[in-house]
Design a protein around this motif. Structure first.
Motif, mmCIF file in Angstrom:
data_model
loop_
_atom_site.group_PDB
_atom_site.id
_atom_site.type_symbol
_atom_site.label_atom_id
_atom_site.label_comp_id
_atom_site.label_asym_id
_atom_site.label_seq_id
_atom_site.Cartn_x
_atom_site.Cartn_y
_atom_site.Cartn_z
ATOM 1 N N ARG A 61 30.799 43.685 39.644
ATOM 2 C CA ARG A 61 29.514 42.993 39.778
ATOM 3 C C ARG A 61 29.579 41.999 40.930
ATOM 4 O O ARG A 61 30.592 41.341 41.143
ATOM 5 C CB ARG A 61 29.172 42.268 38.493
ATOM 6 C CG ARG A 61 28.837 43.191 37.341
ATOM 7 C CD ARG A 61 28.401 42.432 36.105
ATOM 8 N NE ARG A 61 29.312 41.367 35.708
ATOM 9 C CZ ARG A 61 30.366 41.548 34.919
ATOM 10 N NH1 ARG A 61 30.657 42.747 34.456
ATOM 11 N NH2 ARG A 61 31.137 40.536 34.604
ATOM 12 N N LYS A 62 28.475 41.894 41.675
ATOM 13 C CA LYS A 62 28.407 40.934 42.770
ATOM 14 C C LYS A 62 28.507 39.520 42.202
ATOM 15 O O LYS A 62 27.829 39.181 41.229
ATOM 16 C CB LYS A 62 27.103 41.098 43.532
ATOM 17 C CG LYS A 62 26.994 40.209 44.739
ATOM 18 C CD LYS A 62 25.717 40.459 45.489
ATOM 19 C CE LYS A 62 25.658 39.564 46.712
ATOM 20 N NZ LYS A 62 24.406 39.754 47.447
ATOM 21 N N GLY A 63 29.393 38.735 42.745
ATOM 22 C CA GLY A 63 29.590 37.368 42.280
ATOM 23 C C GLY A 63 30.561 37.229 41.118
ATOM 24 O O GLY A 63 30.780 36.129 40.621
ATOM 25 N N GLU A 64 31.153 38.343 40.688
ATOM 26 C CA GLU A 64 32.132 38.296 39.589
ATOM 27 C C GLU A 64 33.360 37.494 40.044
ATOM 28 O O GLU A 64 33.809 37.615 41.174
ATOM 29 C CB GLU A 64 32.546 39.722 39.229
ATOM 30 C CG GLU A 64 33.524 39.831 38.092
ATOM 31 C CD GLU A 64 33.880 41.278 37.775
ATOM 32 O OE1 GLU A 64 34.937 41.475 37.171
ATOM 33 O OE2 GLU A 64 33.115 42.182 38.121
ATOM 34 N N VAL A 65 33.881 36.673 39.173
ATOM 35 C CA VAL A 65 35.072 35.888 39.486
ATOM 36 C C VAL A 65 36.277 36.591 38.876
ATOM 37 O O VAL A 65 36.312 36.856 37.678
ATOM 38 C CB VAL A 65 34.948 34.451 38.942
ATOM 39 C CG1 VAL A 65 36.216 33.659 39.229
ATOM 40 C CG2 VAL A 65 33.742 33.758 39.542
ATOM 41 N N VAL A 66 37.261 36.910 39.723
ATOM 42 C CA VAL A 66 38.480 37.578 39.264
ATOM 43 C C VAL A 66 39.671 36.659 39.509
ATOM 44 O O VAL A 66 39.653 35.820 40.404
ATOM 45 C CB VAL A 66 38.685 38.937 39.980
ATOM 46 C CG1 VAL A 66 37.597 39.915 39.603
ATOM 47 C CG2 VAL A 66 38.744 38.769 41.480
ATOM 48 N N GLN A 67 40.698 36.813 38.683
ATOM 49 C CA GLN A 67 41.906 35.987 38.777
ATOM 50 C C GLN A 67 43.014 36.785 39.453
ATOM 51 O O GLN A 67 43.322 37.890 39.027
ATOM 52 C CB GLN A 67 42.369 35.563 37.380
ATOM 53 C CG GLN A 67 41.361 34.747 36.612
ATOM 54 C CD GLN A 67 41.198 33.358 37.194
ATOM 55 O OE1 GLN A 67 42.143 32.769 37.685
ATOM 56 N NE2 GLN A 67 39.988 32.849 37.136
#
Length: 94
Positions: A61-67
C-alpha cells in the motif's frame, strides 16, 4: 559416474533461481531486508515493491510503513508488483 551427473544436475538446478533474482536485483537501486524476512526493492525511479520470505510478490500500500531488519522505519512509495513479478519470473518462461 551416474552419481556425479546427479550431483551436477542438482547443483545447476539450485542455481536457476539465482539468475532470476539477479534480474530483479540489477534493476533495483537498493534491496532492503525487512524484519519479517521480506525484501523491499527500491527502483531507480523511487518506486518500491515487496517480496515475501517465500519469494512471492506482496501487495504494497502507498504510504505503508515497513520495519527494516536493523529497526529503521521506511514509508513506501508506489506499488510496483507487476514490475517485480516480471523481473522475478525473467528466464523462467517457455
Amino acid at each position: 559416474m551416474i552419481r556425479k551427473l546427479s550431483i551436477l544436475a542438482l547443483s545447476l538446478a539450485a542455481l536457476a533461481p539465482a539468475f532470476a533474482m539477479d534480474a530483479a536485483r540489477s534493476e533495483a537501486k537498493e534491496v532492503i531486508a525487512l524484519q519479517n524476512g521480506e525484501l523491499l526493492y527500491v527502483f531507480k525511479d523511487g518506486l518500491m515493491a515487496k517480496e515475501g520470505k517465500f519469494g512471492r510478490v506482496i501487495h504494497l500500500r502507498k504510504g505503508e510503513v515497513v520495519q527494516t531488519a536493523d529497526g529503521k522505519s521506511i514509508t513506501t512509495m508506489g506499488n510496483e508488483t507487476a514490475r517485480l513479478n516480471s523481473l522475478l519470473n525473467k528466464g523462467h518462461g517457455n
